[in-house]
Motif scaffolding. Structure first.
Motif, mmCIF file in Angstrom:
data_model
loop_
_atom_site.group_PDB
_atom_site.id
_atom_site.type_symbol
_atom_site.label_atom_id
_atom_site.label_comp_id
_atom_site.label_asym_id
_atom_site.label_seq_id
_atom_site.Cartn_x
_atom_site.Cartn_y
_atom_site.Cartn_z
ATOM 1 N N UNK A 124 0.849 -1.186 0.000
ATOM 2 C CA UNK A 124 0.000 0.000 0.000
ATOM 3 C C UNK A 124 0.887 1.240 0.000
ATOM 4 N N UNK A 125 0.304 2.403 -0.356
ATOM 5 C CA UNK A 125 1.058 3.654 -0.306
ATOM 6 C C UNK A 125 0.179 4.760 0.252
ATOM 7 N N UNK A 126 0.730 5.967 0.262
ATOM 8 C CA UNK A 126 0.079 7.109 0.904
ATOM 9 C C UNK A 126 -1.312 7.376 0.343
ATOM 10 N N UNK A 127 -1.510 7.046 -0.941
ATOM 11 C CA UNK A 127 -2.797 7.301 -1.572
ATOM 12 C C UNK A 127 -3.727 6.095 -1.528
ATOM 13 N N UNK A 128 -3.309 5.024 -0.845
ATOM 14 C CA UNK A 128 -4.108 3.804 -0.805
ATOM 15 C C UNK A 128 -5.236 3.920 0.211
ATOM 16 N N UNK A 129 -6.334 3.263 -0.104
ATOM 17 C CA UNK A 129 -7.466 3.212 0.828
ATOM 18 C C UNK A 129 -7.335 1.981 1.715
ATOM 19 N N UNK A 130 -6.118 1.730 2.183
ATOM 20 C CA UNK A 130 -5.860 0.603 3.065
ATOM 21 C C UNK A 130 -5.179 1.090 4.335
ATOM 22 N N UNK A 131 -5.307 0.301 5.379
ATOM 23 C CA UNK A 131 -4.752 0.675 6.673
ATOM 24 C C UNK A 131 -3.412 -0.010 6.842
ATOM 25 N N UNK A 132 -2.357 0.780 7.030
ATOM 26 C CA UNK A 132 -1.026 0.173 7.096
ATOM 27 C C UNK A 132 -0.081 1.051 7.913
ATOM 28 N N UNK A 133 1.015 0.418 8.332
ATOM 29 C CA UNK A 133 2.138 1.125 8.951
ATOM 30 C C UNK A 133 3.408 0.656 8.263
ATOM 31 N N UNK A 134 4.435 1.494 8.304
ATOM 32 C CA UNK A 134 5.669 1.162 7.597
ATOM 33 C C UNK A 134 6.872 1.486 8.464
ATOM 34 N N UNK A 135 7.819 0.565 8.488
ATOM 35 C CA UNK A 135 9.080 0.778 9.196
ATOM 36 C C UNK A 135 10.198 0.826 8.169
ATOM 37 N N UNK A 136 10.904 1.954 8.131
ATOM 38 C CA UNK A 136 12.053 2.080 7.255
ATOM 39 C C UNK A 136 13.298 1.547 7.954
ATOM 40 N N UNK A 585 -8.784 8.484 8.216
ATOM 41 C CA UNK A 585 -8.392 9.879 8.022
ATOM 42 C C UNK A 585 -6.900 9.987 8.324
ATOM 43 N N UNK A 586 -6.145 10.705 7.471
ATOM 44 C CA UNK A 586 -4.719 10.922 7.690
ATOM 45 C C UNK A 586 -4.421 12.407 7.576
ATOM 46 N N UNK A 587 -3.537 12.882 8.467
ATOM 47 C CA UNK A 587 -3.115 14.278 8.472
ATOM 48 C C UNK A 587 -1.602 14.336 8.593
ATOM 49 N N UNK A 588 -0.985 15.247 7.855
ATOM 50 C CA UNK A 588 0.466 15.414 7.937
ATOM 51 C C UNK A 588 0.797 16.895 7.878
ATOM 52 N N UNK A 589 1.466 17.390 8.953
ATOM 53 C CA UNK A 589 1.973 18.762 8.986
ATOM 54 C C UNK A 589 3.409 18.731 9.475
ATOM 55 N N UNK A 590 4.022 19.926 9.524
ATOM 56 C CA UNK A 590 5.414 19.980 9.932
ATOM 57 C C UNK A 590 5.633 19.440 11.338
ATOM 58 N N UNK A 591 4.704 19.732 12.243
ATOM 59 C CA UNK A 591 4.899 19.355 13.635
ATOM 60 C C UNK A 591 3.867 18.352 14.141
ATOM 61 N N UNK A 592 3.057 17.855 13.252
ATOM 62 C CA UNK A 592 2.056 16.887 13.681
ATOM 63 C C UNK A 592 1.667 15.987 12.516
ATOM 64 N N UNK A 593 1.514 14.714 12.799
ATOM 65 C CA UNK A 593 0.875 13.784 11.869
ATOM 66 C C UNK A 593 -0.104 12.953 12.683
ATOM 67 N N UNK A 595 -3.632 9.971 12.453
ATOM 68 C CA UNK A 595 -4.445 9.056 11.680
ATOM 69 C C UNK A 595 -5.530 8.454 12.552
ATOM 70 N N UNK A 596 -6.699 8.269 11.967
ATOM 71 C CA UNK A 596 -7.816 7.617 12.639
ATOM 72 C C UNK A 596 -8.387 6.587 11.675
ATOM 73 N N UNK A 633 -8.651 2.795 15.574
ATOM 74 C CA UNK A 633 -7.201 2.925 15.744
ATOM 75 C C UNK A 633 -6.832 4.393 15.638
ATOM 76 N N UNK A 634 -6.141 4.901 16.654
ATOM 77 C CA UNK A 634 -5.744 6.304 16.707
ATOM 78 C C UNK A 634 -4.223 6.389 16.678
ATOM 79 N N UNK A 635 -3.692 7.243 15.824
ATOM 80 C CA UNK A 635 -2.244 7.459 15.744
ATOM 81 C C UNK A 635 -1.968 8.957 15.768
ATOM 82 N N UNK A 636 -0.935 9.323 16.519
ATOM 83 C CA UNK A 636 -0.554 10.725 16.591
ATOM 84 C C UNK A 636 0.948 10.831 16.816
ATOM 85 N N UNK A 637 1.620 11.651 16.026
ATOM 86 C CA UNK A 637 3.025 11.984 16.258
ATOM 87 C C UNK A 637 3.143 13.499 16.241
ATOM 88 N N UNK A 638 3.818 14.034 17.238
ATOM 89 C CA UNK A 638 3.973 15.486 17.328
ATOM 90 C C UNK A 638 5.440 15.822 17.562
#
Length: 816
Positions: A124-136, A585-593, A595-596, A633-638
Motif C-alpha cells: 500500500x502507499x500514501x494514496x491507498x485506501x488501506x490501513x497500514x504502517x511502515x518501518x524504514x 483519516x490521515x493528516x500530515x503537517x510539519x509538527x504533527x501527523x 491518523x484515525x 485505531x488512533x495514531x498521533x506523532x507530534x
C-alpha cells in the motif's frame, strides 16, 4: 460497542494525551509560515500525479495532485525536501525559506529497476485506501539488538507480541488486531513465507533477518492482493533487495541479560563495472532465555547478487537459518507464577527443537516500455528438522508396537524418547505486469503459483522396553502435497483529488493429505478450494496534507493441516470468510501527523477452539457462524520542540462471537458437558492496545545541511534518549469471557539510549543501550487452558508464558 471495555485509566490518559498534544502543537503554529509550491515533472515535462514530497526532520509530507502540483507550508528557515516517484530517481533540494517560493522539480527516470517498482503489487502507499504502517531501515535498526523480528513491530498499532522463552529470542509470536499468526500473510520480496500446511511463520527459522531488511510494511485487515496463504486480518511485507552504490563493511555486536549475545558482519561490493553488486551477511545469536534452560542457539546467512542495466535487473538471493532451541512450549503451571516464574517443566537434557530452512530466490525485472514493467520471480525453500521429546508411560499400541511379555507379566507401556520430523520442499513462481500512467492511472496484472510437499514422520530413538521395535523405529508417516495458484488484477485511477482502486483476485488450492475416511480408517484424501477475493476503495485528498479513505474487502481462507488430518469428511470444517470495512483519516503537517481508522471485520464460519471432541477423538477447531472485530485505531506523532518527537497510538476494540458453545470433558462420566454463551469475547483479543514512544534529541552537532545525501561536512555527533511504553488490556485465554481464565492487563516500559558518531571519512559508529521492562512489571503475554469436570466441580489446567523482568541489551555498530 461497550464503553466499559475502553475507558480504563490508561485508555483515558492516552485519549487525553492525544487532545493535549494536538492543542500544544496548534498553539505553536507560527504566523511566520510561507508557501513553497510548484510542479513535479517527468523527463518529458509530463506531470507526475501522486509523487511524494517529504520535509526531512519533520512529520510533514504531501503528494502531488492529478496535474503534478504540490504545496508546502513551511516555517522560516533552512529545509531539506525529498521528492520521490516510483520509477524515478529520488531528488533532494535544500532551500532557505523566507518568502513564498515557486519550485518546479524534474525527476530523472531511474535506469535501474528499483525494488520499490517490483513489489508495488503487494504494498500500500500514501494514496491507498488501506490501513497500514511502515518501518524504514532506520526505524528497524534502532531496536535491532538480536531480538526476533516481531518485537521490532511492537510499537505499531494493534500489535501484541509474545515469547515462549520470555526474552524475545527463540519462539516468538505476533497478533494483529487479535488475529493469530496463522491468519497473518507474510511475504519476503513478494514471495510467500507462511508454512503451506500450518499457515504459521516460525521466526526462529530466520534469526537476525531484520539486519538485512530495508523496509517492513504491516497491513491491517484484508490488505492488498498478495501471494501464498490468505491474509485474514493482517499481512507483513518484508523488503530486502536494494542496490547499494558504495562498497561497505558493517559489524554489529550486542550483549545482554540471560547471557544474550549477537554477532553480525555485513559486507557489500557496491556497484562494480556499472552492472553488478554483491552483499553478504553472517549472523550468530545466542540466549539462555528467561525461562530455565530455554536457550536459543541461532545461526544464519544472507547472500544477494545483482546484475542490472538500463532495461533489466537480475537478482539472486540465498538465505538460511539454523536453529537449536530448548523447548519452552508447555508454559508453566499457575502456582509457579508466584513461586518460580522461570520454571520449565521439561528436564530431559535434549528436549530440543532442531531445524534448518534455506531459501533460494531468483528475480527478473524488465522495463518493457517507459510506463510498463514486468516482474518474474522463482523460489525454492528447503526445510528439514525435528524436535526431540522424552515421554513417560506411553502405550505400545500408540507406537505400533506389541505388548511385551516377560515371564508371567505383560507390559503395555514404556518410557521413551522420540523425534518428530518435518522434511519439506516449497517452490513456485510470482509474476506481475505493472503499467503506470504518470500516477494518474495504474494497472497491475499479477499472480503466483506454488507447490508444497511435506513429509511428516516420527521415530523412537530410545525406549526403556523396546518390544518389537528396531533402531529408529518409525511409528508414523504422514505425507502431504499442496498446490496453490492465484491471479489478480488491480486498477488505480486518479481524478482530481479522488483516487479509486479495484482489486480482484481468484485463488485455487488443492491439498492431498493422510486423514480419516467416514469409517474412521486412515486414508489419503484430496480437497479443493476456489476463492474469489474482491476489494475496492476510495481516497480523497481534502487538502495538500489531509486524506480520507474508505475500503471494502473480502478474504477467504482454507482450514489448516490439523483441521484436515484430525477429522473425517463428516466432521471436517468449512473455509472461513472475512468481510472487512475500513474508514480512515490521515493528516500530515510539519509538527504533527495523525491518523484515525474505523474498522469492522465481519467473519462467517470463523474457526475457533470449542473443546469439542470430534468423531476421530481429536480436539479440533469448529466453525462459528457469526463473529466480528470492530474498533478504532488512533495514531498521533507530534514535534512540540525541535529536539522532541512523541508518537502515540491506541486501539479500542470489541471482538465478539455471537453464539458460542463450549464443550467440557466430564471425567466423572467420560462424556462432555455442553455450555452455551451469547456474544462472548474472542480469545486473545484485548479491548485496549496502546503504545507510546517519546524521543529526546540530546545532542546533534550538525550545523548545516549537506549538499548531497552522502556528503558529511565534519564529524557529527548525535545522542537520543527514548522512553517507550506498551499497554495491553486484559485478554481471555478461551472464548468464554471468564475472568477465571484471563490474562491481566499489563504495561511495559523501556528506555533506549543511542549515541551515533559519523566521521568525516563517512565511517559511522553507533552505541545502543536498552533497558527493557524498566519498572520490572511481572506480566504474562500468552497462555493455554484445558478445562474439565471432576468430582462435581469444574477444574482448570493452565500453561502460562511469563515474560522477562528488567533486563538489558547493549549493542555496538561500526559501519565503514
Amino acid at each position: 460497542m461497550k464503553t466499559k471495555n475502553f475507558l480504563s485509566p490508561t485508555g483515558l490518559a492516552l485519549l487525553c494525551a492525544f487532545i493535549l498534544l494536538y492543542q500544544s502543537v496548534q498553539a505553536q503554529n507560527s504566523p511566520s509560515q510561507f508557501v513553497v509550491s510548484g510542479k513535479v515533472l517527468g523527463e518529458n515535462n509530463e506531470p507526475l500525479a501522486g509523487a511524494i514530497i517529504l520535509v526531512e526532520g519533520t512529520l510533514y509530507g504531501v503528494s502531488t495532485d492529478e496535474n503534478g502540483y504540490y504545496k508546502l507550508k513551511l516555517h522560516n528557515g533552512q529545509h531539506r525536501i525529498r521528492y520521490s516517484f516510483t520509477g524515478y530517481k529520488t531528488h533532494y533540494t535544500n532551500i532557505a525559506v523566507n518568502e513564498n517560493t515557486t519550485l518546479d522539480i524534474t525527476l530523472e527516470v531511474n535506469t535501474v529497476l528499483t525494488d520499490e517498482v517490483v513489489v508495488t503489487a503487494t504494498r500500500a502507499d500514501k494514496n491507498s485506501a488501506q490501513t497500514y504502517s511502515e518501518l524504514k531501515k532506520e526505524d528497524i535498526e534502532k531496536n535491532n539488538l538480536g531480538i526476533d523480528l516481531p518485537y521490532l513491530l511492537d510499537q505499531t498499532p494493534s500489535v501484541v507480541v509474545t515469547s515462549d522463552a520470555g526474552a524475545g529470542i527463540g519462539y516468538t509470536g505476533i497478533r494483529i488486531r487479535g488475529t493469530d499468526p496463522t491468519r497473518i500473510n507474510v511475504t519476503v520480496n513478494g514471495i510467500p513465507l507462511n508454512d503451506a500446511e500450518s499457515h504459521g511463520v516460525w521466526w526462529v527459522n530466520m534469526p537476525d533477518f531484520a539486519s538485512g531488511t530495508e523496509n517492513i510494511q504491516i497491513q491491517r485487515g484484508v490488505g492488498t492482493s498478495t501471494n501464498g496463504a490468505g491474509a485474514f486480518g493482517g499481512s507483513i511485507n518484508l523488503l530486502t533487495n536494494t542496490i547499494k552504490e558504495k562498497s561497505y563493511t558493517e559489524i554489529n555486536n550486542a550483549i545482554g541479560s540471560y547471557n544474550t549475545r549477537r554477532h553480525t558482519i555485513k559486507i557489500g561490493s557496491g556497484i562494480i563495472n556499472n552492472h553488478f553488486t554483491f552483499d553478504l551477511r553472517l549472523s550468530s545469536i545466542y540466549s539462555d532465555g528467561y525461562i530455565e534452560r530455554a536457550f536459543s542457539d541461532l545461526k544464519s546467512f544472507f547472500f544477494s547478487g545483482n546484475y542490472f542495466d538500463n532495461k533489466q535487473t537480475i537478482t539472486t538471493n540465498i538465505f538460511s537459518g539454523k536453529e537449536h532451541t530448548y523447548q519452552a512450549w508447555a508454559g508453566i503451571p499457575k502456582d509457579s507464577l508466584a513461586t518460580n516464574r522461570r520454571y520449565n517443566p521439561y528436564t530431559y537434557d535434549n528436549e530440543t527443537d532442531n531445524y534448518t530452512q534455506t531459501h533460494y530466490q531468483l528475480f527478473y525485472n524488465r522495463k518493457i516500455a517507459n510506463k510498463l514493467n514486468a516482474h518474474l520471480a522463482l523460489f525454492y525453500t528447503r526445510g528439514k528438522g525435528f524436535y526431540e521429546q522424552y515421554k513417560e508411560n506411553q502405550d505400545f499400541s500408540d507406537y505400533n508396537l506389541n505388548p511385551l511379555i516377560i515371564g508371567n507379566d505383560t507390559i503395555q507401556e514404556t518410557d521413551l524418547i522420540r523425534r518428530r520430523w518435518l522434511d519439506n520442499h516449497f517452490y513456485g513462481t510470482v509474476f506481475s505486469f505493472n503499467y503506470n500512467e504518470n500516477g494518474k492511472f495504474n494497472a497491475i496484472l499479477g499472480g503466483g503459483w506454488n507447490n508444497y510437499t511435506g513429509k511428516h514422520f516420527g521415530e523412537i530413538i530410545w525406549a526403556r522396553y523396546a518390544s518389537n521395535s528396531n533402531i529408529r523405529h518409525r511409528y508414523y508417516d504422514n505425507d502431504a502435497e499442496k498446490s496453490d495458484f492465484n491471479i489478480y488484477t488491480r486498477f488505480n485511477y486518479r481524478y482530481k483529488k479522488l483516487v479509486a482502486f479495484v482489486d480482484l483476485q481468484y485463488r485455487t488450492i488443492s491439498y492431498n493429505f493422510l486423514g480419516f475416511n467416514d469409517s474412521l480408517l486412515p486414508q489419503q484424501q484430496t480437497v479443493n478450494f476456489g476463492f474469489f477475493n474482491p476489494k475496492a476503495g476510495l481516497t480523497y485528498n481534502l487538502s495538500g496534507n489531509q486524506y480520507v479513505f474508505a475500503s471494502y474487502s473480502v478474504g477467504n481462507k482454507e482450514p489448516n493441516r490439523n483441521d484436515f488430518t484430525e477429522t473425517s469428511p463428516g466432521s471436517r470444517p468449512k473455509h472461513e470468510t472475512l468481510y472487512d470495512t475500513e474508514l480512515g483519516y490521515r493528516l500530515s503537517k510539519q509538527k504533527i501527523s495523525a491518523g484515525v481508522t474505523l474498522y469492522h471485520m465481519q467473519y462467517h464460519n470463523q474457526l475457533v477452539l470449542t473443546g469439542q471432541i470430534n468423531d476421530v477423538g481429536a480436539y479440533t477447531r469448529t466453525n462459528v457462524k457469526n463473529s466480528f472485530r470492530r474498533g478504532i485505531e488512533l495514531e498521533l506523532a507530534v514535534k512540540p520542540h525541535q529536539r522532541i518527537i512523541w508518537a502515540v497510538n491506541t486501539t479500542l476494540s470489541e471482538n465478539k462471537i455471537i453464539d458460542f458453545n463450549e464443550y467440557v470433558d466430564n471425567w466423572d462420566t467420560w462424556d462432555q458437558i455442553k455450555l452455551e454463551y451469547s456474544k462472548t469475547d474472542i480469545a486473545f483479543s484485548p479491548g485496549v492496545i496502546a503504545g507510546s514512544e517519546i524521543t529526546f534529541n540530546l545532542l546533534h552537532t550538525a550545523n548545516k545541511l549537506a549538499e548531497t545525501e552522502q556528503q558529511v561536512l565534519k564529524n557529527q555527533h548525535k545522542l537520543d534518549a527514548s522512553f517507550i511504553t506498551k499497554y495491553v488490556g486484559k485478554q481471555f485465554i478461551d472464548n468464554t469471557s471468564s475472568t477465571e481464565r484471563m490474562l491481566d492487563a499489563y504495561t511495559v516500559n523501556d528506555i533506549r539510549i543511542t549515541y551515533a558518531l559519523t566521521f568525516k571519512n563517512k565511517t559511522q559508529l553507533a552505541l545502543n543501550f536498552m533497558i527493557r521492562n524498566v519498572f520490572n512489571e511481572l506480566y504474562v503475554s500468552n497462555a493455554w487452558v484445558y478445562r474439565y469436570y471432576e468430582n462435581a466441580q469444574y477444574q482448570n489446567m493452565f500453561g502460562f508464558y511469563p515474560q522477562a523482568e528488567r533486563n538489558y541489551l547493549l549493542g555496538l555498530n561500526i559501519h565503514f
